[in-house]
Design a protein around this motif. Structure first.
Motif, PDB file in Angstrom:
ATOM      1  N   GLY A   1      33.752  -8.357 -62.580  1.00 38.55           N
ATOM      2  CA  GLY A   1      32.720  -7.726 -61.768  1.00 38.55           C
ATOM      3  C   GLY A   1      32.547  -6.247 -62.034  1.00 38.55           C
ATOM      4  O   GLY A   1      31.747  -5.580 -61.366  1.00 38.55           O
TER       5      GLY A   1
ATOM      6  N   THR B   1      26.236  -4.802 -68.047  1.00 33.90           N
ATOM      7  CA  THR B   1      25.860  -5.170 -66.684  1.00 33.90           C
ATOM      8  C   THR B   1      26.986  -5.997 -66.067  1.00 33.90           C
ATOM      9  O   THR B   1      27.745  -6.645 -66.800  1.00 33.90           O
ATOM     10  CB  THR B   1      24.535  -5.965 -66.682  1.00 33.90           C
ATOM     11  OG1 THR B   1      24.126  -6.246 -65.348  1.00 33.90           O
ATOM     12  CG2 THR B   1      24.672  -7.275 -67.422  1.00 33.90           C
TER      13      THR B   1
ATOM     14  N   ASP C   1      26.591  -8.649 -64.081  1.00 35.86           N
ATOM     15  CA  ASP C   1      26.141  -9.957 -63.590  1.00 35.86           C
ATOM     16  C   ASP C   1      25.567 -10.866 -64.665  1.00 35.86           C
ATOM     17  O   ASP C   1      24.867 -11.829 -64.343  1.00 35.86           O
ATOM     18  CB  ASP C   1      25.092  -9.763 -62.494  1.00 35.86           C
ATOM     19  CG  ASP C   1      23.895  -8.928 -62.958  1.00 35.86           C
ATOM     20  OD1 ASP C   1      23.734  -8.747 -64.178  1.00 35.86           O
ATOM     21  OD2 ASP C   1      23.135  -8.449 -62.091  1.00 35.86           O
TER      22      ASP C   1
ATOM     23  N   SER D   1      21.949 -11.922 -64.487  1.00 32.83           N
ATOM     24  CA  SER D   1      21.514 -12.911 -63.498  1.00 32.83           C
ATOM     25  C   SER D   1      21.632 -12.284 -62.121  1.00 32.83           C
ATOM     26  O   SER D   1      22.549 -12.614 -61.347  1.00 32.83           O
ATOM     27  CB  SER D   1      22.369 -14.182 -63.594  1.00 32.83           C
ATOM     28  OG  SER D   1      22.246 -14.791 -64.857  1.00 32.83           O
ATOM     29  N   PRO D   2      20.745 -11.361 -61.782  1.00 32.31           N
ATOM     30  CA  PRO D   2      20.844 -10.676 -60.494  1.00 32.31           C
ATOM     31  C   PRO D   2      20.605 -11.625 -59.335  1.00 32.31           C
ATOM     32  O   PRO D   2      20.059 -12.734 -59.507  1.00 32.31           O
ATOM     33  CB  PRO D   2      19.740  -9.620 -60.572  1.00 32.31           C
ATOM     34  CG  PRO D   2      18.750 -10.181 -61.537  1.00 32.31           C
ATOM     35  CD  PRO D   2      19.559 -10.927 -62.556  1.00 32.31           C
ATOM     36  N   HIS D   3      21.014 -11.198 -58.153  1.00 35.66           N
ATOM     37  CA  HIS D   3      20.766 -11.991 -56.950  1.00 35.66           C
ATOM     38  C   HIS D   3      19.268 -12.265 -56.833  1.00 35.66           C
ATOM     39  O   HIS D   3      18.439 -11.372 -57.082  1.00 35.66           O
ATOM     40  CB  HIS D   3      21.263 -11.223 -55.724  1.00 35.66           C
ATOM     41  CG  HIS D   3      21.289 -12.047 -54.477  1.00 35.66           C
ATOM     42  ND1 HIS D   3      20.153 -12.333 -53.741  1.00 35.66           N
ATOM     43  CD2 HIS D   3      22.318 -12.653 -53.827  1.00 35.66           C
ATOM     44  CE1 HIS D   3      20.471 -13.076 -52.708  1.00 35.66           C
ATOM     45  NE2 HIS D   3      21.791 -13.285 -52.739  1.00 35.66           N
TER      46      HIS D   3
ATOM     47  N   ASN E   1      20.267  -4.507 -63.582  1.00 40.87           N
ATOM     48  CA  ASN E   1      21.543  -3.813 -63.340  1.00 40.87           C
ATOM     49  C   ASN E   1      22.210  -3.290 -64.605  1.00 40.87           C
ATOM     50  O   ASN E   1      23.371  -2.875 -64.564  1.00 40.87           O
ATOM     51  CB  ASN E   1      22.495  -4.749 -62.591  1.00 40.87           C
ATOM     52  CG  ASN E   1      21.988  -5.054 -61.187  1.00 40.87           C
ATOM     53  OD1 ASN E   1      21.554  -4.153 -60.479  1.00 40.87           O
ATOM     54  ND2 ASN E   1      22.014  -6.323 -60.794  1.00 40.87           N
TER      55      ASN E   1
END
Length: 387
Positions: free
Chosen positions: A106, A132, A134, A137-139, A154
């Motif tokens: 993370g 990045t 994630d 694959s952002p929220h 991000n």
């Protein structure tokens, strides 16, 4: 009309897959004969493209102390290669793993590591790269804020520092995140001018605009510290020309300026930023160019764009497409200039691209601008001074 639809459909399927590409998840569309990769092993006097067949984008090459140092996007680590020769087969060159983060940690730099570059500044070496936390694959609620899909929302810029002056023998440690005001940032590079250091990178207008991708510049007080504020940041290029946009002439989404790289004329001292335009996962990816025409790189009025089209681009006759994200070096004896770039061998690429690394000599025009050649496969004479 039917033929047009047949051409457009695979293009837009490709474009709809967002920005993340994993070079480890795709096989080469070609079978490359090792005997015809790089330097001709029989004569040693010519070489052919590609010089590296491993799936590699965003090549960065520098010549130092008799060695060529080479790094590129691997997606999950930062790898350094070295060779005494510019054009020998880089698939088999000496290789060293410099940095491999835990993708499950993370950490902001843990996934999708793109476009690393290695620079000597004073007596240390610095690796600048984007990443990045994630895997792009952002929220869904974060992605929903963007007017277009924004998987790379991000992505930020990071710096590693060597613990010594030898780039190969050193260990590299995380120095920190380059401040891009908590906004999208990829393809960052160092720009040096009048004993000052700057950061030029691909940026959005604001946190969630998603498109277009522009070129921004900030001033640095050290290789890892930005001294500019957000209001002092400047956009020095926006993709406002039709050849910088995909489809051709459509402003906004998929209009791209990225992959900036400083190029200095060794005789006149003129400074250029050569960047990638159009869209990376299309055959139209090419090189555009800015010239610094004033004394302060932080003033956008001091940058002049070459507006007559790409300065280096695809060549369908040679089956070379998507020519972009280049760096620049010299022959071993320092008398010749070379562009090192990635390209595709198909005009119908898959979402996960397969790009090989290539190099060609370029010259300089009377007005001091670079004169790039046609993208070709060779054979070419080996660089001067290469043994």
């Amino acid at each position: 009309m039917r033929l047009l639809k047949q051409w457009l459909f695979p293009l837009f399927v490709c474009l709809a897959n967002g920005q993340s590409f994993d070079p480890n998840n795709v096989k080469s569309p070609n079978q490359f004969d090792p005997a015809h990769v790089g330097t001709n092993k029989s004569s040693g006097t010519t070489y052919s493209n590609p010089i590296m067949t491993t799936n590699a984008g965003d090549p960065f090459m520098v010549h130092h102390d008799g060695w060529y140092l080479f790094t590129y996007s691997t997606n999950d680590n930062i790898t350094l290669k070295r060779s005494r020769s510019l054009t020998d087969n880089w698939d088999t060159a000496e290789t060293k793993l410099l940095f491999k983060p835990d993708p499950e940690s993370g950490d902001p730099w843990s996934t999708d590591l793109w476009a690393p570059e290695i620079h000597q500044i004073d007596d240390r070496w610095y690796i600048i790269f984007s990443a990045t936390p994630d895997a792009d694959s952002p929220h869904p609620l974060q992605d929903a804020i963007c007017p277009f899909e924004c998987p790379a929302v991000n992505h930020r810029m990071f710096v590693l520092e060597s613990d010594g002056s030898d780039p190969w023998a050193s260990n590299y440690f995380m120095k920190g995140m380059l401040n891009t005001f908590d906004q999208f940032a990829i393809d960052g590079t160092y720009f040096r001018y009048n004993n000052q250091l700057y950061h030029i990178y691909s940026c959005w207008e604001d946190t969630y605009s998603a498109w277009p991708a522009n070129l921004c510049i900030t001033h640095l007080s050290s290789p890892w510290n930005v001294s500019s504020s957000l209001t002092q940041r400047r956009m020095i290029s926006v993709p406002d020309e039709p050849w910088e946009q995909v489809p051709y002439g459509r402003a906004g989404r998929l209009a791209t300026n990225e992959g900036p790289q400083q190029l200095t004329n060794p005789k006149t001292g003129q400074n250029f930023v050569v960047y990638s335009a159009a869209r990376v996962n299309t055959p139209f990816y090419c090189l555009g160019m800015l010239e610094l025409v004033g004394d302060d790189p932080m003033e956008y009025q001091n940058w002049r764009k070459h507006r007559d089209g790409c300065v280096f681009h695809q060549n369908p006759d040679a089956e070379v497409y998507g020519t972009g994200h280049a760096s620049y070096t010299t022959s071993p004896d320092g008398t010749e200039s070379y562009v090192v770039y990635h390209a595709q061998t198909t005009d119908d690429p898959t979402p996960d691209l397969y790009r090989t690394v290539r190099t060609q000599k370029f010259t300089w025009n009377e007005d001091g601008t670079p004169n790039f050649p046609k993208a070709l496969n060779g054979p070419f004479p080996v660089p001067k001074g290469q043994k």
